[in-house]
Motif scaffolding. Structure first.
Motif, mmCIF file in Angstrom:
data_model
loop_
_atom_site.group_PDB
_atom_site.id
_atom_site.type_symbol
_atom_site.label_atom_id
_atom_site.label_comp_id
_atom_site.label_asym_id
_atom_site.label_seq_id
_atom_site.Cartn_x
_atom_site.Cartn_y
_atom_site.Cartn_z
ATOM 1 N N MET A 1 130.786 -93.591 92.385
ATOM 2 C CA MET A 1 129.540 -93.126 91.781
ATOM 3 C C MET A 1 129.827 -92.036 90.740
ATOM 4 S SD MET A 1 126.663 -92.933 94.784
ATOM 5 C CE MET A 1 127.553 -91.798 95.820
ATOM 6 N N SER A 2 128.972 -91.953 89.710
ATOM 7 C CA SER A 2 129.095 -90.906 88.707
ATOM 8 C C SER A 2 128.028 -89.852 88.951
ATOM 9 C CB SER A 2 128.956 -91.501 87.315
ATOM 10 O OG SER A 2 127.745 -92.218 87.195
ATOM 11 N N ARG A 3 128.205 -88.719 88.326
ATOM 12 C CA ARG A 3 127.326 -87.583 88.603
ATOM 13 C C ARG A 3 126.024 -87.663 87.818
ATOM 14 N NH1 ARG A 3 132.381 -83.401 88.045
ATOM 15 N NH2 ARG A 3 133.295 -83.811 90.095
ATOM 16 N N ALA A 4 124.932 -87.462 88.525
ATOM 17 C CA ALA A 4 123.626 -87.369 87.883
ATOM 18 C C ALA A 4 123.340 -85.932 87.471
ATOM 19 C CB ALA A 4 122.537 -87.877 88.821
ATOM 20 N N ILE A 5 123.778 -84.986 88.301
ATOM 21 C CA ILE A 5 123.482 -83.565 88.083
ATOM 22 C C ILE A 5 124.745 -82.752 88.332
ATOM 23 C CG2 ILE A 5 122.106 -81.592 88.859
ATOM 24 C CD1 ILE A 5 120.107 -83.785 89.991
ATOM 25 N N GLU A 6 125.003 -81.807 87.432
ATOM 26 C CA GLU A 6 126.125 -80.880 87.610
ATOM 27 C C GLU A 6 125.608 -79.458 87.394
ATOM 28 O OE1 GLU A 6 129.797 -82.237 85.456
ATOM 29 O OE2 GLU A 6 128.415 -83.832 84.811
ATOM 30 N N ILE A 7 125.814 -78.624 88.379
ATOM 31 C CA ILE A 7 125.442 -77.208 88.295
ATOM 32 C C ILE A 7 126.730 -76.408 88.420
ATOM 33 C CG2 ILE A 7 124.156 -75.340 89.400
ATOM 34 C CD1 ILE A 7 122.103 -77.454 90.270
ATOM 35 N N ARG A 8 127.052 -75.667 87.380
ATOM 36 C CA ARG A 8 128.355 -75.021 87.304
ATOM 37 C C ARG A 8 128.233 -73.500 87.295
ATOM 38 N NH1 ARG A 8 130.902 -78.733 82.408
ATOM 39 N NH2 ARG A 8 131.069 -80.703 83.568
ATOM 40 N N ASN A 9 128.567 -72.894 88.421
ATOM 41 C CA ASN A 9 128.663 -71.434 88.533
ATOM 42 C C ASN A 9 127.409 -70.741 87.998
ATOM 43 O OD1 ASN A 9 130.186 -69.224 89.453
ATOM 44 N ND2 ASN A 9 130.938 -68.781 87.395
ATOM 45 N N VAL A 10 126.248 -71.216 88.476
ATOM 46 C CA VAL A 10 124.965 -70.746 87.948
ATOM 47 C C VAL A 10 124.410 -69.573 88.751
ATOM 48 C CG1 VAL A 10 122.514 -71.374 87.801
ATOM 49 C CG2 VAL A 10 124.253 -72.861 86.790
ATOM 50 N N SER A 11 123.927 -68.584 88.032
ATOM 51 C CA SER A 11 123.163 -67.488 88.606
ATOM 52 C C SER A 11 121.786 -67.487 87.947
ATOM 53 C CB SER A 11 123.850 -66.140 88.374
ATOM 54 O OG SER A 11 125.092 -66.089 89.045
ATOM 55 N N ALA A 12 120.780 -67.044 88.694
ATOM 56 C CA ALA A 12 119.419 -66.972 88.156
ATOM 57 C C ALA A 12 118.719 -65.767 88.756
ATOM 58 C CB ALA A 12 118.648 -68.249 88.474
ATOM 59 N N ALA A 13 117.815 -65.184 87.980
ATOM 60 C CA ALA A 13 117.127 -63.979 88.426
ATOM 61 C C ALA A 13 115.696 -63.965 87.905
ATOM 62 C CB ALA A 13 117.875 -62.739 87.954
ATOM 63 N N TYR A 14 114.828 -63.304 88.666
ATOM 64 C CA TYR A 14 113.476 -62.993 88.214
ATOM 65 C C TYR A 14 113.434 -61.482 88.026
ATOM 66 C CZ TYR A 14 112.387 -67.696 89.859
ATOM 67 O OH TYR A 14 112.379 -69.056 90.054
ATOM 68 N N GLY A 15 113.477 -61.046 86.775
ATOM 69 C CA GLY A 15 113.585 -59.622 86.514
ATOM 70 C C GLY A 15 114.925 -59.113 87.017
ATOM 71 N N SER A 16 114.896 -58.071 87.849
ATOM 72 C CA SER A 16 116.132 -57.502 88.392
ATOM 73 C C SER A 16 116.536 -58.148 89.715
ATOM 74 C CB SER A 16 115.956 -55.993 88.601
ATOM 75 O OG SER A 16 114.891 -55.741 89.515
ATOM 76 N N HIS A 17 115.703 -59.086 90.210
ATOM 77 C CA HIS A 17 115.987 -59.719 91.503
ATOM 78 C C HIS A 17 116.815 -60.983 91.315
ATOM 79 C CE1 HIS A 17 115.614 -61.112 95.555
ATOM 80 N NE2 HIS A 17 114.893 -62.170 95.208
ATOM 81 N N GLU A 18 118.043 -60.962 91.793
ATOM 82 C CA GLU A 18 118.917 -62.125 91.687
ATOM 83 C C GLU A 18 118.535 -63.148 92.756
ATOM 84 O OE1 GLU A 18 123.593 -62.828 90.711
ATOM 85 O OE2 GLU A 18 123.135 -61.562 92.452
#
Length: 242
Positions: A1-18
């Motif tokens: 199978m091949s990849r549909a989604i790849e998430i690579r070393n992702v960070s996300a924050a809302y304002g100062s809240h990680e």
């Protein structure tokens, strides 16, 4: 199978809240990935990253090999189905118009084409074609949820994102919808990423289960792997919901 989604070393924050901390994840085409974890662990944020509703503070997201940072997010969202708890149907539109909404953004469909599409999608989620002319207020909770799935599937997406889609229906309807979704995924081969708080639901639906904690992927695997080798007391406690 091949990849549909790849998430690579992702960070996300809302304002100062990680909210997410250096998350990496691959989802294969045709996989049914279920994400589970306590409230506030980052499940919904992770899902929203996939269709660009949340942008990463760091890292990269690819869908079908295309970097979200370099593509049209509007076009991307039209190619990805999105179903949430309570269906969130447009109350002023009929069932038919709800189902045909996204396909009609891309091309003008005749009245007959819209009718045929609505009937085909209703049949797919085991609803009678007679519901096409009704409004959401005239539907039961289970019917609304089925229409929500039909709307998400109407554009023939390769990926379907689902955020606790069965959380607002009764237990009997929920079990029925779980079975129908499993059958639908098997028939279409669509890639599904599904969020739930219910470990029993996760084990019933997922080909792989992802457990999240504090914005990180804490453990992943199939039912047997998680039950045989839980990472720690947190995972053991989560699994006690079965």
């Amino acid at each position: 199978m091949s990849r549909a989604i790849e998430i690579r070393n992702v960070s996300a924050a809302y304002g100062s809240h990680e909210v997410l901390r250096r998350v990496s994840l691959d989802v294969e085409r045709g996989e049914f990935l279920v994400i589970i974890g306590p409230s506030g662990c980052g499940k919904t944020t992770l899902l929203k990253l996939i269709n660009g509703l949340v942008l990463p503070a760091a890292g990269e997201v690819l869908v079908e090999g295309e970097r979200l940072s370099a593509c049209s997010l509007t076009d991307l969202r039209r190619r990805i189905g999105y179903a949430v708890q309570g269906a969130k149907l447009f109350p002023h539109m009929t069932v038919q118009d709800n189902i045909c909404y996204v396909p009609c953004l891309d091309k003008k469909l005749s009245k007959e084409e819209r009718r045929a599409m609505a009937e085909r999608m209703l049949a797919m989620v085991d609803l009678p074609k007679e519901l096409a002319g009704r409004f959401p207020r005239q539907l039961s909770g289970g019917q609304k949820q089925r229409v929500g799935i039909a709307r998400a599937m109407a554009a023939s997406p390769d990926i379907l994102l689902m955020d606790e889609p069965f959380g607002a229906v009764d237990e009997i309807t929920r079990r029925t919808l779980q079975g129908e979704l499993s059958d639908l995924q098997e028939k279409t081969g669509i890639t599904i990423v599904f969020i739930t708080h219910d470990i029993e639901e996760a084990f019933k639906l997922g080909s792989r289960i992802l457990i999240m904690k504090d914005g990180m992927i804490w453990q992943e695997g199939c039912r047997e792997e998680l039950l045989e080798k839980p990472r720690d007391a947190f995972v053991k406690q989560l699994l006690c919901g079965t």
